[in-house]
Enzyme design. Sequence first.
Site, PDB file in Angstrom:
ATOM      1  N   ALA A 147      -6.910   3.150   7.252  1.00  0.00           N
ATOM      2  CA  ALA A 147      -5.707   3.410   7.475  1.00  0.00           C
ATOM      3  C   ALA A 147      -5.598   3.760   9.000  1.00  0.00           C
ATOM      4  O   ALA A 147      -6.037   3.476  10.033  1.00  0.00           O
ATOM      5  CB  ALA A 147      -4.847   4.124   6.470  1.00  0.00           C
ATOM      6  N   TYR A 148      -4.889   5.083   8.904  1.00  0.00           N
ATOM      7  CA  TYR A 148      -4.619   5.735  10.350  1.00  0.00           C
ATOM      8  C   TYR A 148      -6.070   6.136  11.091  1.00  0.00           C
ATOM      9  O   TYR A 148      -6.370   6.037  12.341  1.00  0.00           O
ATOM     10  CB  TYR A 148      -3.784   6.809  10.072  1.00  0.00           C
ATOM     11  CG  TYR A 148      -3.330   7.666  11.391  1.00  0.00           C
ATOM     12  CD1 TYR A 148      -3.272   7.135  12.739  1.00  0.00           C
ATOM     13  CD2 TYR A 148      -2.744   8.882  11.194  1.00  0.00           C
ATOM     14  CE1 TYR A 148      -2.650   7.585  13.652  1.00  0.00           C
ATOM     15  CE2 TYR A 148      -2.218   9.600  12.325  1.00  0.00           C
ATOM     16  CZ  TYR A 148      -2.091   8.872  13.657  1.00  0.00           C
ATOM     17  OH  TYR A 148      -1.562   9.622  14.512  1.00  0.00           O
TER      18      TYR A 148
ATOM     19  N   ASP B  10       0.862  -1.101   0.014  1.00  0.00           N
ATOM     20  CA  ASP B  10      -0.049  -0.173  -0.033  1.00  0.00           C
ATOM     21  C   ASP B  10       0.924   1.274   0.004  1.00  0.00           C
ATOM     22  O   ASP B  10       0.639   2.272  -0.447  1.00  0.00           O
ATOM     23  CB  ASP B  10      -0.909  -0.064   1.122  1.00  0.00           C
ATOM     24  CG  ASP B  10      -2.099  -1.199   0.952  1.00  0.00           C
ATOM     25  OD1 ASP B  10      -2.721  -1.215  -0.247  1.00  0.00           O
ATOM     26  OD2 ASP B  10      -2.583  -1.439   1.858  1.00  0.00           O
ATOM     27  N   GLY B  11       1.969   1.267   0.517  1.00  0.00           N
ATOM     28  CA  GLY B  11       2.979   2.296   0.269  1.00  0.00           C
ATOM     29  C   GLY B  11       3.478   2.950  -0.800  1.00  0.00           C
ATOM     30  O   GLY B  11       3.225   3.907  -1.347  1.00  0.00           O
TER      31      GLY B  11
ATOM     32  N   LEU C 236      -8.834   4.687  11.185  1.00  0.00           N
ATOM     33  CA  LEU C 236      -9.281   3.444  11.729  1.00  0.00           C
ATOM     34  C   LEU C 236      -8.587   3.219  12.999  1.00  0.00           C
ATOM     35  O   LEU C 236      -9.239   2.682  14.101  1.00  0.00           O
ATOM     36  CB  LEU C 236      -9.237   2.053  10.845  1.00  0.00           C
ATOM     37  CG  LEU C 236     -10.006   0.978  11.091  1.00  0.00           C
ATOM     38  CD1 LEU C 236     -11.494   1.150  11.049  1.00  0.00           C
ATOM     39  CD2 LEU C 236      -9.668  -0.325  10.177  1.00  0.00           C
ATOM     40  N   SER C 237      -7.361   3.443  12.992  1.00  0.00           N
ATOM     41  CA  SER C 237      -6.389   3.134  14.311  1.00  0.00           C
ATOM     42  C   SER C 237      -6.981   4.021  15.336  1.00  0.00           C
ATOM     43  O   SER C 237      -6.902   3.787  16.567  1.00  0.00           O
ATOM     44  CB  SER C 237      -5.174   3.182  13.972  1.00  0.00           C
ATOM     45  OG  SER C 237      -4.471   2.046  13.449  1.00  0.00           O
TER      46      SER C 237
ATOM     47  N   ASP D 264      -4.010  14.204  20.916  1.00  0.00           N
ATOM     48  CA  ASP D 264      -2.610  14.117  20.248  1.00  0.00           C
ATOM     49  C   ASP D 264      -2.652  14.572  18.847  1.00  0.00           C
ATOM     50  O   ASP D 264      -1.938  14.641  18.060  1.00  0.00           O
ATOM     51  CB  ASP D 264      -2.380  12.425  20.094  1.00  0.00           C
ATOM     52  CG  ASP D 264      -1.733  12.032  21.455  1.00  0.00           C
ATOM     53  OD1 ASP D 264      -1.707  12.839  22.357  1.00  0.00           O
ATOM     54  OD2 ASP D 264      -1.191  10.941  21.313  1.00  0.00           O
TER      55      ASP D 264
ATOM     56  N   ARG E  26       2.937  17.248  25.724  1.00  0.00           N
ATOM     57  CA  ARG E  26       2.044  18.243  25.866  1.00  0.00           C
ATOM     58  C   ARG E  26       0.684  17.842  24.736  1.00  0.00           C
ATOM     59  O   ARG E  26       0.882  17.617  23.936  1.00  0.00           O
ATOM     60  CB  ARG E  26       2.625  19.449  25.515  1.00  0.00           C
ATOM     61  CG  ARG E  26       3.575  20.019  26.373  1.00  0.00           C
ATOM     62  CD  ARG E  26       4.184  21.136  26.173  1.00  0.00           C
ATOM     63  NE  ARG E  26       3.055  22.238  26.392  1.00  0.00           N
ATOM     64  CZ  ARG E  26       3.091  23.601  26.028  1.00  0.00           C
ATOM     65  NH1 ARG E  26       4.237  24.180  25.232  1.00  0.00           N
ATOM     66  NH2 ARG E  26       2.031  24.354  26.063  1.00  0.00           N
TER      67      ARG E  26
ATOM     68  N   ASP F 100      -5.168  10.382   3.853  1.00  0.00           N
ATOM     69  CA  ASP F 100      -5.556  11.145   4.962  1.00  0.00           C
ATOM     70  C   ASP F 100      -4.488  12.381   5.223  1.00  0.00           C
ATOM     71  O   ASP F 100      -3.281  12.280   4.883  1.00  0.00           O
ATOM     72  CB  ASP F 100      -5.295  10.322   6.350  1.00  0.00           C
ATOM     73  CG  ASP F 100      -4.110   9.588   6.522  1.00  0.00           C
ATOM     74  OD1 ASP F 100      -3.019   9.839   6.181  1.00  0.00           O
ATOM     75  OD2 ASP F 100      -4.355   8.426   6.748  1.00  0.00           O
TER      76      ASP F 100
END
Lengths: 303, 303, 303, 303
Positions: C189-190, C73-74, C192-193, C177, C158, C148
């Site tokens: 991808a991200y 995928d990359g 979903l995490s 974050d 922080r 994304d």
Amino acid sequence: MNDNFQTVGLLGRPGDARVHDTLEVLAAHLAKRRRTVLLDAETNGSLDLAGVERLDAQALAGRADLVVAVGGDGTMLHAAWTVAPHDVPLLGINRGRLGFLADVSPPDMVHGIDEVLAGRYQVETRSMLAARLQAGSGEAVDGIALNDIALQRADAGRMLEFETWVDGVFVNTHGGDGLVIASPTGSTAYALSAGGPILAPDLNAMVIAPICPHTLSDRPIVVGGDTRVDVRIIERGNTMAQVVCDGRVLGEMGPGDLLTATKSETHVTLLHPCGHDYYKILRSKLHWGRGSSGRSGNGPPGS
Amino acid sequence: MNDNFQTVGLLGRPGDARVHDTLEVLAAHLAKRRRTVLLDAETNGSLDLAGVERLDAQALAGRADLVVAVGGDGTMLHAAWTVAPHDVPLLGINRGRLGFLADVSPPDMVHGIDEVLAGRYQVETRSMLAARLQAGSGEAVDGIALNDIALQRADAGRMLEFETWVDGVFVNTHGGDGLVIASPTGSTAYALSAGGPILAPDLNAMVIAPICPHTLSDRPIVVGGDTRVDVRIIERGNTMAQVVCDGRVLGEMGPGDLLTATKSETHVTLLHPCGHDYYKILRSKLHWGRGSSGRSGNGPPGS
Amino acid sequence: MNDNFQTVGLLGRPGDARVHDTLEVLAAHLAKRRRTVLLDAETNGSLDLAGVERLDAQALAGRADLVVAVGGDGTMLHAAWTVAPHDVPLLGINRGRLGFLADVSPPDMVHGIDEVLAGRYQVETRSMLAARLQAGSGEAVDGIALNDIALQRADAGRMLEFETWVDGVFVNTHGGDGLVIASPTGSTAYALSAGGPILAPDLNAMVIAPICPHTLSDRPIVVGGDTRVDVRIIERGNTMAQVVCDGRVLGEMGPGDLLTATKSETHVTLLHPCGHDYYKILRSKLHWGRGSSGRSGNGPPGS
Amino acid sequence: MNDNFQTVGLLGRPGDARVHDTLEVLAAHLAKRRRTVLLDAETNGSLDLAGVERLDAQALAGRADLVVAVGGDGTMLHAAWTVAPHDVPLLGINRGRLGFLADVSPPDMVHGIDEVLAGRYQVETRSMLAARLQAGSGEAVDGIALNDIALQRADAGRMLEFETWVDGVFVNTHGGDGLVIASPTGSTAYALSAGGPILAPDLNAMVIAPICPHTLSDRPIVVGGDTRVDVRIIERGNTMAQVVCDGRVLGEMGPGDLLTATKSETHVTLLHPCGHDYYKILRSKLHWGRGSSGRSGNGPPGS
């Protein structure tokens, strides 16, 4: 613990007007009760009170029989790191909004202090975590945390890949943004945002919570409080991470380095007014329900 | 525990051909090792082995020095309820796919049994939960669970509203589909689906996980294993719930009734082959990573 | 789209032996089919094929009628950024493991290419996101993303505090974050995490998913694909963040800067073998169930 | 839509004193404005107002040009089912606490009504879902839902196993407590508790959210609003489920039956005071942040 609390140290967040006012009231009241009052030199430059000695936080904690901290949970963390090595009890005054650790409100403060000076209070011991970050070269740096030890990727845009061990037993290879290892106290902070559970404050346990894990079944694990947790960044990724204790950077970590989390030998002794109720604070902080008043006609079960 | 394991009881899921075959091999091998073999009468009607006595599960557990169960986690739960009151150790043989509790695979079974008979094995104690459902009228019904005690709404389409207490201290008013109270063993079952954490199997704790809570901050709480958890359905909702222990209905619960969960006086003693690795099973069951082999060039830390 | 695909460009992850072999087979086969073959100059230094012209990726995409990318995928992300401005269709060959975007396996590759050259394929358009990061000074930098746009705090330890707007309407003040804004393609991808949902690939929508939000009810929001999402870091925190498009850093962002996400004017045209099934890929990648075969005796409903 | 709103129907939750008072004020004010006022016969038995005709809800919706509902989100759901088939616009008055659908507060009510009668209002169309539960025998029962269609297991203690299709394409085999299929309006209700995202109210989409899924990667999917979702319970489990539309039981479902969810042909037309702000309601209902006032010194971006 010297129950007489003859010498009381005061800590507060610098530069906050409400904190300033609260410290003045506190100092005056303690003087009236014939206590020796110490003030953290960094707390507030403009605060100059007759008969109050100013000294740095470590010296203050070394001489005080009781430390009173005024502020939010950030100030309480700072106070906790200060008192822990000296085993001095800590009382937290919030600034109008209930904190997880600062549970005395300014209006109740004078009465609360008098109760404590009279020996009427509850003692609670909160465990702390020890972090050791050992470089491949052998050098090591140590830190302590009341809340949590976090491993966070330092390279934006790249997944951090790392491995965890529990008491020397391999647990998992993780991919994601990092990991939070939290004490019960810290379970309601960063670890909760990462999907971890709330741990009862007196549970001898820690939670290992992955941050945005690539694998959706890579869920938080709760292990015994005396467990050793080891973390390594895997070689091939060549990504860097930062190790952070209660929000303070301990150091950079890369492949070949080892992060170890254990229970700290130090802990924090919190004093609470009688009737302290952890779950009441939790309900308030997490906006739970509308309380139980009037909802159950039966009173507490077992009564 | 009689380490000689002179009498071995066999349990298996009825009507499963693979289980049937495995039991035959087991019975023959145990006879060869001069053990007395008992077979659960319900296990398989067509299984008739020379020299093997058939009796009901409770009688079997009362006489056996070791119980061997063949099947998946459902069969192991059943075996656990059977052996727990008799404190007989339990060994689990899976049916080709690793189970959380049945960690010996059929190809390794004969060797595994010989190891156990020779005294080479690991012993693990898994705590159980006791449920007491007390009606407003005073009548009570009791149950035990290896995995979990669940409170589930019985009226489709209506939110269940209930309150929880921990050692008599009010925790929260919850709205949602119900609640799972799980042991460490059960933390990887229903409670995990409800958003709970994984508890290390030897942690003296239980997790209280709300099911589809109305309030998003109503998160799982992990409390000490010796804690008493009380649950009441609030009066005004007038909704009914079912109390379920390890998937078996204990009874209906409505406003005025009290559900209490504590650690059971009974527990389950699991025997494992030497080298048993809980986290290896976890990795397999949760499809974690691709293992650690070859990913870290450093071996386990601290070695 | 030139359906004849007279000129075919090849892209692959540099330095991967399997990719090297696959590209050789592909180039030879395409030459046999009398196509002009172009090879990305960065793909593999040691790959030197008779009759194959090497040129840089942008020039390749400018001349090709079809781009075939070999990798995970990359690699597909990289290929997507390359082809998008030229509106050239893209076909993905994986390296043995099914990818979300590379759904042709090496053994099926030659047959798959022949099918495509013969005009038998499915066309799928995947939308892309446009990011604009505008500094307080007025300077702006632009980026595009297939997956994304992420806002990630740059200061370890922080919390990042930021605000979001949807089409100019204020949505929320967030602490945590950061934030992921994902297309349907990036929803697996991200995002979903971070707790986001899966978006059907053809849904005209984007998901805004907070990363480890401080407030537990700060949940992912799905908005229309033509929505403008604005993000600002709040002044008082004085924390810095990084803006990342598909894992590539677009720039640093601080208070006073504005990040805007919209649908990009470019998109990616994917070619698939006939019978392409998005949900089959999803089941495979997410380790869902054991498939449906043999579980339902009824066949697909409505048949 | 008759913009003059000559005939206004009133609906409210029966037996609630505050609703009773609000309806009295409303009826008197509407009479003063020379509107014909109709009152739902079930709304409140003791409410008897001069010149107000009482009739059942369906007849009321058939004659009214505008329906005003007083109550919480439950009352608004009821009102939505009532007005939808008649395409009459609906205005919601809450009982002191902002609702997702009832956004006019009692103190603003008289002014809000006058604005609406004067033609100053915002119109919002909310889509509805249609459920068809078709038995293996061929018989079918239909339902509509503003919020959601839920499939919930009926057998306590047993996992429900079922399969889903999207526009005839197989999606997944699920094990767990069931499934919620929600409209954008319902995305903030049961589906949110089940882990689903918030859908912007005007997004043409629905979310399919598994309830306590056995497989942790079995995550919510957002599909287009015109998609057909089919659900079947798998044969071998032999478990029963209930199908529930907006909390009302539509019927029992077992293996062999088919549940189909599509967009309903009917919808709900909501009227809002000018300046209606969906995200403001969301912030209030989900206890988000402390608002944006004073936190960003920059005002809305793009201004």
